[in-house]
Scaffold this motif. Structure first.
Motif, PDB file in Angstrom:
ATOM      1  N   ILE A   1       0.954  -1.295  -0.031  1.00  0.00           N
ATOM      2  CA  ILE A   1      -0.117   0.001  -0.075  1.00  0.00           C
ATOM      3  C   ILE A   1       0.692   1.241  -0.020  1.00  0.00           C
ATOM      4  O   ILE A   1       1.716   1.330   0.719  1.00  0.00           O
ATOM      5  CB  ILE A   1      -0.786  -0.109   1.170  1.00  0.00           C
ATOM      6  CG1 ILE A   1      -1.720  -1.174   1.167  1.00  0.00           C
ATOM      7  CG2 ILE A   1      -1.584   1.327   1.292  1.00  0.00           C
ATOM      8  CD1 ILE A   1      -2.517  -1.242   2.659  1.00  0.00           C
ATOM      9  N   THR A   2       0.460   2.296  -0.911  1.00  0.00           N
ATOM     10  CA  THR A   2       1.284   3.543  -1.035  1.00  0.00           C
ATOM     11  C   THR A   2       0.500   4.539  -0.435  1.00  0.00           C
ATOM     12  O   THR A   2      -0.576   4.863  -1.200  1.00  0.00           O
ATOM     13  CB  THR A   2       1.823   3.721  -2.215  1.00  0.00           C
ATOM     14  OG1 THR A   2       2.683   2.744  -2.624  1.00  0.00           O
ATOM     15  CG2 THR A   2       2.636   5.039  -2.224  1.00  0.00           C
ATOM     16  N   ASP A   3       0.576   5.209   0.748  1.00  0.00           N
ATOM     17  CA  ASP A   3      -0.366   6.207   1.118  1.00  0.00           C
ATOM     18  C   ASP A   3       0.215   7.626   0.437  1.00  0.00           C
ATOM     19  O   ASP A   3       1.251   7.641  -0.244  1.00  0.00           O
ATOM     20  CB  ASP A   3      -0.408   6.363   2.578  1.00  0.00           C
ATOM     21  CG  ASP A   3       1.021   6.575   3.182  1.00  0.00           C
ATOM     22  OD1 ASP A   3       1.805   7.128   2.553  1.00  0.00           O
ATOM     23  OD2 ASP A   3       1.194   6.109   4.630  1.00  0.00           O
TER      24      ASP A   3
ATOM     25  N   PRO B   1      -4.501   2.853 -10.996  1.00  0.00           N
ATOM     26  CA  PRO B   1      -4.379   2.564  -9.585  1.00  0.00           C
ATOM     27  C   PRO B   1      -4.548   0.975  -9.610  1.00  0.00           C
ATOM     28  O   PRO B   1      -5.300   0.494 -10.194  1.00  0.00           O
ATOM     29  CB  PRO B   1      -5.582   3.007  -8.923  1.00  0.00           C
ATOM     30  CG  PRO B   1      -6.511   3.548  -9.935  1.00  0.00           C
ATOM     31  CD  PRO B   1      -5.656   3.615 -11.407  1.00  0.00           C
ATOM     32  N   ALA B   2      -3.743   0.307  -8.674  1.00  0.00           N
ATOM     33  CA  ALA B   2      -3.862  -1.154  -8.405  1.00  0.00           C
ATOM     34  C   ALA B   2      -5.495  -1.552  -7.762  1.00  0.00           C
ATOM     35  O   ALA B   2      -5.682  -2.619  -8.006  1.00  0.00           O
ATOM     36  CB  ALA B   2      -2.695  -1.695  -7.450  1.00  0.00           C
TER      37      ALA B   2
ATOM     38  N   LEU C   1      -4.587   2.220  -2.588  1.00  0.00           N
ATOM     39  CA  LEU C   1      -4.273   3.939  -2.693  1.00  0.00           C
ATOM     40  C   LEU C   1      -3.431   4.148  -3.680  1.00  0.00           C
ATOM     41  O   LEU C   1      -3.869   4.044  -5.016  1.00  0.00           O
ATOM     42  CB  LEU C   1      -3.655   4.281  -0.988  1.00  0.00           C
ATOM     43  CG  LEU C   1      -4.394   3.922   0.050  1.00  0.00           C
ATOM     44  CD1 LEU C   1      -3.812   4.424   1.236  1.00  0.00           C
ATOM     45  CD2 LEU C   1      -5.928   4.803   0.062  1.00  0.00           C
ATOM     46  N   PHE C   2      -2.455   4.839  -3.431  1.00  0.00           N
ATOM     47  CA  PHE C   2      -1.400   5.223  -4.722  1.00  0.00           C
ATOM     48  C   PHE C   2      -0.371   4.313  -5.193  1.00  0.00           C
ATOM     49  O   PHE C   2       0.348   4.669  -5.964  1.00  0.00           O
ATOM     50  CB  PHE C   2      -0.773   6.586  -4.093  1.00  0.00           C
ATOM     51  CG  PHE C   2      -1.709   7.471  -3.834  1.00  0.00           C
ATOM     52  CD1 PHE C   2      -2.445   8.451  -4.993  1.00  0.00           C
ATOM     53  CD2 PHE C   2      -2.126   7.895  -2.483  1.00  0.00           C
ATOM     54  CE1 PHE C   2      -3.248   9.341  -4.630  1.00  0.00           C
ATOM     55  CE2 PHE C   2      -3.118   8.877  -2.024  1.00  0.00           C
ATOM     56  CZ  PHE C   2      -3.486   9.641  -3.031  1.00  0.00           C
TER      57      PHE C   2
ATOM     58  N   SER D   1      -0.414  10.685 -10.253  1.00  0.00           N
ATOM     59  CA  SER D   1       0.677   9.806 -10.133  1.00  0.00           C
ATOM     60  C   SER D   1       0.413   8.532  -9.184  1.00  0.00           C
ATOM     61  O   SER D   1      -0.053   8.624  -8.338  1.00  0.00           O
ATOM     62  CB  SER D   1       1.949  10.408  -9.774  1.00  0.00           C
ATOM     63  OG  SER D   1       2.205  11.667 -10.518  1.00  0.00           O
ATOM     64  N   TYR D   2       1.170   7.301  -9.715  1.00  0.00           N
ATOM     65  CA  TYR D   2       1.041   6.193  -8.856  1.00  0.00           C
ATOM     66  C   TYR D   2       2.390   5.712  -8.707  1.00  0.00           C
ATOM     67  O   TYR D   2       3.350   5.618  -9.927  1.00  0.00           O
ATOM     68  CB  TYR D   2       0.233   5.106  -9.676  1.00  0.00           C
ATOM     69  CG  TYR D   2      -1.236   5.761  -9.594  1.00  0.00           C
ATOM     70  CD1 TYR D   2      -2.100   5.491  -8.439  1.00  0.00           C
ATOM     71  CD2 TYR D   2      -1.678   6.294 -10.704  1.00  0.00           C
ATOM     72  CE1 TYR D   2      -3.404   6.098  -8.472  1.00  0.00           C
ATOM     73  CE2 TYR D   2      -3.034   6.870 -10.702  1.00  0.00           C
ATOM     74  CZ  TYR D   2      -3.735   6.564  -9.728  1.00  0.00           C
ATOM     75  OH  TYR D   2      -5.049   7.277  -9.778  1.00  0.00           O
ATOM     76  N   ARG D   3       2.812   5.002  -7.634  1.00  0.00           N
ATOM     77  CA  ARG D   3       4.148   4.150  -7.319  1.00  0.00           C
ATOM     78  C   ARG D   3       4.133   3.185  -8.177  1.00  0.00           C
ATOM     79  O   ARG D   3       2.980   2.200  -7.809  1.00  0.00           O
ATOM     80  CB  ARG D   3       4.185   4.182  -5.555  1.00  0.00           C
ATOM     81  CG  ARG D   3       5.586   3.686  -5.333  1.00  0.00           C
ATOM     82  CD  ARG D   3       6.712   4.272  -5.395  1.00  0.00           C
ATOM     83  NE  ARG D   3       7.977   3.364  -5.456  1.00  0.00           N
ATOM     84  CZ  ARG D   3       8.526   2.584  -4.336  1.00  0.00           C
ATOM     85  NH1 ARG D   3       7.696   2.651  -3.170  1.00  0.00           N
ATOM     86  NH2 ARG D   3       9.750   2.142  -4.555  1.00  0.00           N
TER      87      ARG D   3
END
Length: 428
Positions: free
Chosen positions: A83-85, A124-125, A134-135, A170-172
């Motif tokens: 998870i990327t907050d 997004p995943a 999330l991101f 943007s997404y990680r």
């Protein structure tokens, strides 16, 4: 000097095959900060001078961890798979931008043009296992025309582990996964992962090469014994191989000349996962005389084989088979026919020292035996001074005597005076 000349000649052998083809090189963030990174950039400059097109994908986990500590936050994820907050995304973008800039600086210092394109479109995943990621994102597509335009104009694309969707969000991303998608999209002939652990290891050390299937089986059996870094690299190498990338290399990016040593030599320095038929046995041709002669000379020095002149070898090269690794002969064997006695001699079995203990000799022996059977040969024989136990215990041969040899071969046997053990095997 001689070693450098040999290395240079080995490089030149590969150049025609790779000219105008694409290598995707995936660099972990920790490698970018290592003292060896300037040497890696020199290696990339050499690849470009040989007309090999290079696309760079980089990670930033090392930098994310450090920047997060500086601003006293705990990142929700370091590698783009959890998870990327929002805070972690911001740190990831800052870290990735810094790594991208360092790479651009290094490439400029080596007179290479480079650019960071927005070529990776992400989405997004989503919600996985009931949890919103999330991101954290996934690669939706790669803008191939954009990357090809850069490559065709001698510009190295530098691709960060951050993707952007159609709305500008943007997404990680996981850089290993990005590298797979870029390699697939550009139809790269090689995908090279540069990390700080080196190749995949088992109890004996680095595993030099595996087919995709072998790598898959290895991962299933050894996952619990492997580091998370090794697991993710091998997982993505397997996926790349299954989805069309021919060669995937996993090597230590901190090793001097490691990149060149891996992609321009038969044995390499890390782990190669290969998708197509990398190793093959074939009948020797006139063009192989030099390679076979060199192998036989090694055997003569070890007192394993009888000396042959190059002129003698040229006359009987049709009796030989070679075992190739990446189109280079690394082992040989011969099958000399004696039709009047319906017999054949298995001879000159030799494997280059760099490829010993990989089962190559056994493959050549079995192959030669199958050829003998197809030709209707009733009995096979061989002469050995050092591998007698192998032929008896594992090859199914029985001890014979000089009287079992065909008359022409018996005459040569007596002339040589080596007193080799005669071994016999029935083909029926």
């Amino acid at each position: 000097m001689n070693e450098r000349l040999t290395h240079f000649r080995e490089i030149l052998r590969y150049v025609p095959r790779f000219r105008d083809r694409v290598f995707v090189i995936a660099v972990d963030g920790a490698v970018v900060e290592d003292d060896n990174f300037p040497n890696l950039l020199l290696d990339i400059a050499l690849l470009r001078s040989l007309s090999i097109r290079v696309a760079l994908v980089h990670g930033a986990a090392h930098q994310i961890k450090r920047y997060a500590q500086l601003i006293h936050i705990t990142p929700s994820d370091l590698v783009g798979t959890g998870i990327t907050d929002r805070e972690t995304l911001n740190v990831a973008i800052t870290a990735a931008n810094r790594v991208t800039h360092e790479i651009l600086e290094g490439l400029s210092a080596n007179d290479l043009r480079a650019a960071c394109p927005n070529a990776v479109v992400a989405h997004p995943a989503g919600i996985l296992g009931g949890v919103d990621q999330l991101f954290t994102g996934k690669v939706e597509r790669v803008d191939v025309p954009l990357l090809q335009t850069l490559l065709e104009n001698d510009i190295v694309p530098v691709i960060p582990p951050v993707g952007i969707d159609g709305a500008g969000a943007s997404y990680r991303l996981n850089s290993d996964a990005v590298a797979v998608e870029v390699a697939k999209a550009l139809r790269a002939v090689k995908l090279v992962y540069l990390n700080t652990e080196g190749g995949v290891r088992d109890a004996k050390g680095v595993v030099r090469q595996m087919t995709v299937q072998e790598a898959d089986n290895f991962l299933k059996k050894q996952r619990s014994e492997m580091s998370p870094e090794a697991v993710t690299k091998l997982t993505h190498a397997i996926r790349a191989g299954k989805e069309g990338v021919e060669r995937i290399h996993i090597i230590d990016g901190r090793e001097q000349e490691g990149l060149l040593g891996e992609v321009f030599s038969n044995e390499g320095i890390g782990t190669l996962v290969y998708a197509n038929e990398y190793q093959a046995i074939r009948a020797a041709q006139k063009k192989d005389v030099r390679a076979v002669y060199s192998l036989i000379q090694q055997g003569v020095q070890n007192d394993e084989l009888v000396k042959r002149t190059r002129a003698e070898l040229e006359k009987i090269i049709g009796d030989y088979f070679v075992f190739e690794v990446d189109r280079n002969a690394v082992a040989c064997a011969a099958l000399h026919m004696y039709p009047e006695q319906n017999m054949a001699e298995l001879a000159s079995v030799f494997v280059d020292a760099r490829y010993e203990n990989q089962g190559i000799g056994a493959k050549l022996i079995h192959f030669s035996e199958e050829v003998a059977r197809r030709r209707g040969i009733a009995k096979l024989f061989c002469l050995s001074t050092q591998a007698i136990n192998y032929f008896v215990q594992k090859g199914g041969y029985k001890l014979g005597s000089p009287d079992d040899l065909p008359p022409p071969r018996r005459e040569k046997y007596d002339q040589h005076g080596r007193r080799s053990q005669v071994l016999i095997k029935s083909m029926t």
